[in-house]
Design an enzyme around this catalytic site. Sequence first.
Site, PDB file in Angstrom:
ATOM      1  N   HIS A   6      10.976  38.634  43.956  1.00  0.00           N
ATOM      2  CA  HIS A   6      11.142  37.254  43.483  1.00  0.00           C
ATOM      3  C   HIS A   6       9.939  36.803  42.667  1.00  0.00           C
ATOM      4  CE1 HIS A   6      14.476  36.928  46.266  1.00  0.00           C
ATOM      5  NE2 HIS A   6      13.673  37.311  47.246  1.00  0.00           N
ATOM      6  N   HIS A  31       1.097  32.959  43.976  1.00  0.00           N
ATOM      7  CA  HIS A  31       2.133  33.697  43.242  1.00  0.00           C
ATOM      8  C   HIS A  31       2.496  32.925  41.974  1.00  0.00           C
ATOM      9  CE1 HIS A  31       4.343  30.907  45.917  1.00  0.00           C
ATOM     10  NE2 HIS A  31       5.068  30.730  44.840  1.00  0.00           N
ATOM     11  N   HIS A  33       5.315  31.758  38.747  1.00  0.00           N
ATOM     12  CA  HIS A  33       6.665  31.471  38.255  1.00  0.00           C
ATOM     13  C   HIS A  33       6.618  31.364  36.734  1.00  0.00           C
ATOM     14  CE1 HIS A  33       8.304  30.382  42.240  1.00  0.00           C
ATOM     15  NE2 HIS A  33       7.085  29.912  42.468  1.00  0.00           N
ATOM     16  N   HIS A  50       1.288  29.045  42.057  1.00  0.00           N
ATOM     17  CA  HIS A  50       1.330  28.313  43.322  1.00  0.00           C
ATOM     18  C   HIS A  50       0.324  28.904  44.300  1.00  0.00           C
ATOM     19  CE1 HIS A  50       5.706  26.837  42.531  1.00  0.00           C
ATOM     20  NE2 HIS A  50       4.798  26.068  41.974  1.00  0.00           N
ATOM     21  N   THR A 116      10.136  26.511  47.338  1.00  0.00           N
ATOM     22  CA  THR A 116      11.134  26.633  46.270  1.00  0.00           C
ATOM     23  C   THR A 116      11.904  27.935  46.350  1.00  0.00           C
ATOM     24  OG1 THR A 116       9.521  27.601  44.769  1.00  0.00           O
ATOM     25  CG2 THR A 116       9.759  25.211  44.726  1.00  0.00           C
ATOM     26  N   THR A 117      11.579  28.776  47.326  1.00  0.00           N
ATOM     27  CA  THR A 117      12.354  30.000  47.544  1.00  0.00           C
ATOM     28  C   THR A 117      12.869  29.977  48.973  1.00  0.00           C
ATOM     29  OG1 THR A 117      10.293  31.133  48.109  1.00  0.00           O
ATOM     30  CG2 THR A 117      11.127  31.436  45.874  1.00  0.00           C
TER      31      THR A 117
HETATM   32 ZN   LIG Z   1       6.247  29.203  44.125  1.00  0.00          ZN
END
Ligand SMILES: [Zn+2]
Length: 174
Positions: A6, A31, A33, A50, A116-117
């Site tokens: 992801h 991580h 995005h 993030h 958000t995941t």
């Molecule tokens: Zn994130």
Amino acid sequence: MVNNGHTIQADVANGGVIEVDGVPYTLVQFHFHAPSEHTVGGKRFAMETHFVHKSAKGELAVIGVLHEAGDANEALAPLWSALPNTTEEKKPLAKFDLASVLPADRSMYRYAGSLTTPPCTEGVRWQLLQSPTSVSDAQVKALNAIIKPNARPIQPQKARDVLKEALAKLTANR
Ligand SMILES: [Zn+2]
């Protein structure tokens, strides 16, 4: 650094500590995005980092940094030279100056949201820095070549208040 399918995530031992409303949260991972998950005034950015922090009770506080398309982000360059290409791969986290990923202006938006995941856990304290730092087109492409565009669709604001503050505590902990 791991590729969890992801995102590219760096797990951190002995990460720094931020204080949110008097509660200390320790950095556990960060991580990426691409494109950004947050929009500001309807505008999406090229990338977003993030920094996920956890309290002693297991509560989460995230600092989001927006990256605007432009010059290469020099602070992230050492990481980009060793991105794990597959989910089997783990790469040691290159030495880099974490604070230099952050913009000089630490003004931020604050709100209560969720991860958000999946499992999209609620009760996450979000701090989104208002000033973006840069990321090059080549850096975004290198990430998206490994991780397909991974921004969650925009969520309704509902009753959430978005506050503007300055990230004073983090600055003090630099
Ligand atoms: Zn994130």
